[in-house]
Enzyme design. Structure first.
Site, PDB file in Angstrom:
ATOM      1  CG  HIS A  33    -123.327 -39.401 -63.534  1.00  0.00           C
ATOM      2  ND1 HIS A  33    -122.199 -39.453 -62.750  1.00  0.00           N
ATOM      3  CD2 HIS A  33    -122.876 -39.426 -64.826  1.00  0.00           C
ATOM      4  CE1 HIS A  33    -121.119 -39.510 -63.503  1.00  0.00           C
ATOM      5  NE2 HIS A  33    -121.505 -39.489 -64.778  1.00  0.00           N
TER       6      HIS A  33
ATOM      7  CD  GLU B  49    -124.209 -40.025 -59.593  1.00  0.00           C
ATOM      8  OE1 GLU B  49    -123.874 -38.857 -59.309  1.00  0.00           O
ATOM      9  OE2 GLU B  49    -123.416 -40.852 -60.090  1.00  0.00           O
TER      10      GLU B  49
ATOM     11  CG  HIS C 130    -121.456 -36.386 -59.150  1.00  0.00           C
ATOM     12  ND1 HIS C 130    -121.471 -37.158 -60.293  1.00  0.00           N
ATOM     13  CD2 HIS C 130    -120.945 -35.187 -59.526  1.00  0.00           C
ATOM     14  CE1 HIS C 130    -120.999 -36.462 -61.309  1.00  0.00           C
ATOM     15  NE2 HIS C 130    -120.666 -35.261 -60.866  1.00  0.00           N
TER      16      HIS C 130
ATOM     17  CD  GLU D 224    -119.563 -38.647 -55.762  1.00  0.00           C
ATOM     18  OE1 GLU D 224    -120.712 -39.120 -55.567  1.00  0.00           O
ATOM     19  OE2 GLU D 224    -118.961 -38.741 -56.846  1.00  0.00           O
TER      20      GLU D 224
END
Length: 243
Positions: free
Chosen positions: A22, A25, A120, A193
């Site tokens: 992504h 990010e 991420h 994350e």
């Protein structure tokens, strides 16, 4: 190269890391850079890891999306992290190539693919945390939880309470979900994350923003309060985790 804990017949232990599927990010790139900087350093743990583990790192799975300034999609408008099951060499070329490489390693009896971690960043939650998979075998479920617990124990800005294990249908096309179903039970697949903005070191502490100062300051040889701390733990525990 040590062969302890490798699957029968294997002589190569591999850890595979990907980031920026992504494009918006951007903290994922800082984590990936932290891993690379640590691995090429003269830290004694890094030296041991280089001797015994092969690291495959794809720092940017969505380079065209990053170049264009997209938040989530590629040049063709695809959320690449929903197409791991059947990526097109034309529409999702980076994903297709990485999947082929991982599948090839998984089919190679000389390779023991220990970890797949996709990095991420999260725009609303604080701290670092992980998403893991759910399996029918209870013992495998418990083993999947060991690594996030170890990271939490070693990194003040990592939260095991925010870590979750799921098999949501909407996430079936993610790298973590697809590879968790493809690889055997000796492999561990996670989404890592990191918060865009801050962390809390304890239940009653105040949020600490991720700034240049809090991310790269060194004190007594230890990186303080940043994704690099648990980038170190990720590398460290590949060798030391008692699975």
């Amino acid at each position: 190269m040590l062969t302890a804990n490798l699957r029968p017949g294997a002589d190569k232990k591999v850890m595979f890391l990907t980031a920026r599927v992504h494009p918006g990010e951007s903290p994922a790139s800082f984590v990936c850079q932290g891993v690379i900087d640590f691995l090429v350093s003269q830290n004694p743990v890094a030296r041991v890891l280089r001797d015994h583990v092969v690291f495959k790192i794809v720092p940017m799975l969505n380079p065209d999306g990053v170049y264009l300034g997209n938040y989530r999609c590629s040049l063709m408008g695809f959320d690449l992290n929903r197409h791991w099951q059947d990526p097109s060499p034309w529409a999702h070329p980076t994903l297709h190539a990485v999947k082929q490489l991982i599948v090839g390693m998984n089919d190679d009896p000389r390779v023991s693919l220990e970890f797949y971690i996709d990095v991420h960043a999260h725009s609303t939650m604080m701290n670092g945390f992980m998403y893991g998979n759910v399996f029918e075998e209870e013992e495998r479920v418990h083993r999947q939880a060991v690594f996030p617990r170890l990271v939490c124990h070693n990194a003040p800005d990592f939260s095991f309470s925010n870590t979750s294990f799921n098999r949501d249908v909407v996430k079936a096309g993610t790298g973590r979900r697809f590879l968790g179903g493809l690889l055997d039970d000796t492999s561990y697949c996670y989404t890592l994350e990191v918060s865009f903005y801050s962390y809390m070191a304890g239940v009653n502490s105040v949020p600490v923003p991720y700034t240049e100062e809090t991310c790269i300051l060194l004190h007594n040889g230890q990186t303080l309060n940043c994704p690099l701390t648990w980038a170190y733990c990720i590398c460290d525990r590949i060798m030391l985790a008692p699975f």
